[in-house]
Design a protein around this motif. Sequence first.
Motif, PDB file in Angstrom:
ATOM      1  N   GLU A  56       0.842  -1.199   0.000  1.00 54.49           N
ATOM      2  CA  GLU A  56       0.000   0.000   0.000  1.00 54.49           C
ATOM      3  C   GLU A  56       0.876   1.247   0.000  1.00 54.49           C
ATOM      4  O   GLU A  56       1.804   1.367   0.813  1.00 54.49           O
ATOM      5  N   LEU A  57       0.577   2.156  -0.909  1.00 55.81           N
ATOM      6  CA  LEU A  57       1.344   3.394  -1.029  1.00 55.81           C
ATOM      7  C   LEU A  57       0.565   4.582  -0.482  1.00 55.81           C
ATOM      8  O   LEU A  57      -0.656   4.659  -0.641  1.00 55.81           O
ATOM      9  N   LYS A  58       1.294   5.494   0.130  1.00 56.82           N
ATOM     10  CA  LYS A  58       0.711   6.752   0.589  1.00 56.82           C
ATOM     11  C   LYS A  58       1.283   7.895  -0.248  1.00 56.82           C
ATOM     12  O   LYS A  58       2.188   7.696  -1.061  1.00 56.82           O
ATOM     13  N   GLN A  59       0.746   9.070  -0.044  1.00 61.99           N
ATOM     14  CA  GLN A  59       1.233  10.235  -0.775  1.00 61.99           C
ATOM     15  C   GLN A  59       2.736  10.395  -0.574  1.00 61.99           C
ATOM     16  O   GLN A  59       3.241  10.395   0.547  1.00 61.99           O
ATOM     17  N   GLY A  60       3.462  10.499  -1.678  1.00 62.62           N
ATOM     18  CA  GLY A  60       4.907  10.683  -1.621  1.00 62.62           C
ATOM     19  C   GLY A  60       5.713   9.396  -1.688  1.00 62.62           C
ATOM     20  O   GLY A  60       6.933   9.447  -1.866  1.00 62.62           O
ATOM     21  N   ASP A  61       5.034   8.235  -1.537  1.00 57.85           N
ATOM     22  CA  ASP A  61       5.737   6.953  -1.612  1.00 57.85           C
ATOM     23  C   ASP A  61       6.081   6.602  -3.059  1.00 57.85           C
ATOM     24  O   ASP A  61       5.317   6.912  -3.981  1.00 57.85           O
ATOM     25  N   ILE A  62       7.198   5.926  -3.246  1.00 60.51           N
ATOM     26  CA  ILE A  62       7.638   5.449  -4.557  1.00 60.51           C
ATOM     27  C   ILE A  62       7.428   3.935  -4.610  1.00 60.51           C
ATOM     28  O   ILE A  62       7.784   3.228  -3.669  1.00 60.51           O
ATOM     29  N   PRO A  63       6.841   3.432  -5.694  1.00 59.28           N
ATOM     30  CA  PRO A  63       6.626   1.985  -5.794  1.00 59.28           C
ATOM     31  C   PRO A  63       7.943   1.224  -5.788  1.00 59.28           C
ATOM     32  O   PRO A  63       8.835   1.498  -6.588  1.00 59.28           O
TER      33      PRO A  63
END
Length: 284
Positions: free
Chosen positions: A42-49
Amino acid sequence: QLIAAAVEDSTAQGVLGERLADNIYMTANRKGFARRLLNRVELKQGDIPRFPVRKKNVTAMLVSGPSKVEAQIATDKWLTPPELQIVSRVFVPQNEINQSNTDVLEEKYVEGLEGIMVTEDRMWLNAGRQTIGVDNNQSIISGTLSPITLMSVRQGVAQWGLKPMYCLMASDLFVDIVGDASFIQAIEPVARHELVMTGELAILYGMTLISEAYRHPEHKVLDQGEFVVASDPSFHGGYTDRGGVDSQPIDGTSERMIGRGWLLSESVSMAIGNARSLSFGRRA
């Protein structure tokens, strides 16, 4: 009636679109092949895959487009596939609203699933097919599927020290499973009933058996006679999820046609971390 209400009220259209997006998201999580066979990040704002590399110096497949895959040798700690946007346009022309005597919303739900869940599954399957011949060759069988041929494909994953956890198969092979006494005897009685009724949930030779037999025709992704064994998701690969499926109302202004609908979209990335984690078979 719900569609008609959406025509009259833009607020109702927005709420209906959110419900449609939520239902598609829940169904994709529960029944989507890609989401079941891959690890979720799960990604949040600003996270890079990015996905952790469980085993180095193996071939990984990074999905770089709906039908594009890039192969690379996993040498670093992380795999960083690009983040992609999957978009599905669901639109109901005014004439269809006025004249349809069927469940229009159910039809659009099926369309939306095809645009979101099935696209994810096709992306995973396309990346998976690129692993054929890297470490595991595809097994070609003739006649009906037998326990021996299924076990030989299973061994393609097990030989690398990976646990074969899932077996995904086309609907025509499902008939071979339920019609073969040696297969049925290997399945517990309760799971046997579930398999016949739903096409999945049975444990066969330590693998969860998943069939396309009960999928909507438009949602099937495997070729006839095709099946694949996949390892534990932790060693197979992953996908990223950034907040689920988004819904934006659209109308005749953007479509140049009177009616109502929704633009469904999501941001995802996907990678198979180890080509050895898949073994394919196909009936000739």
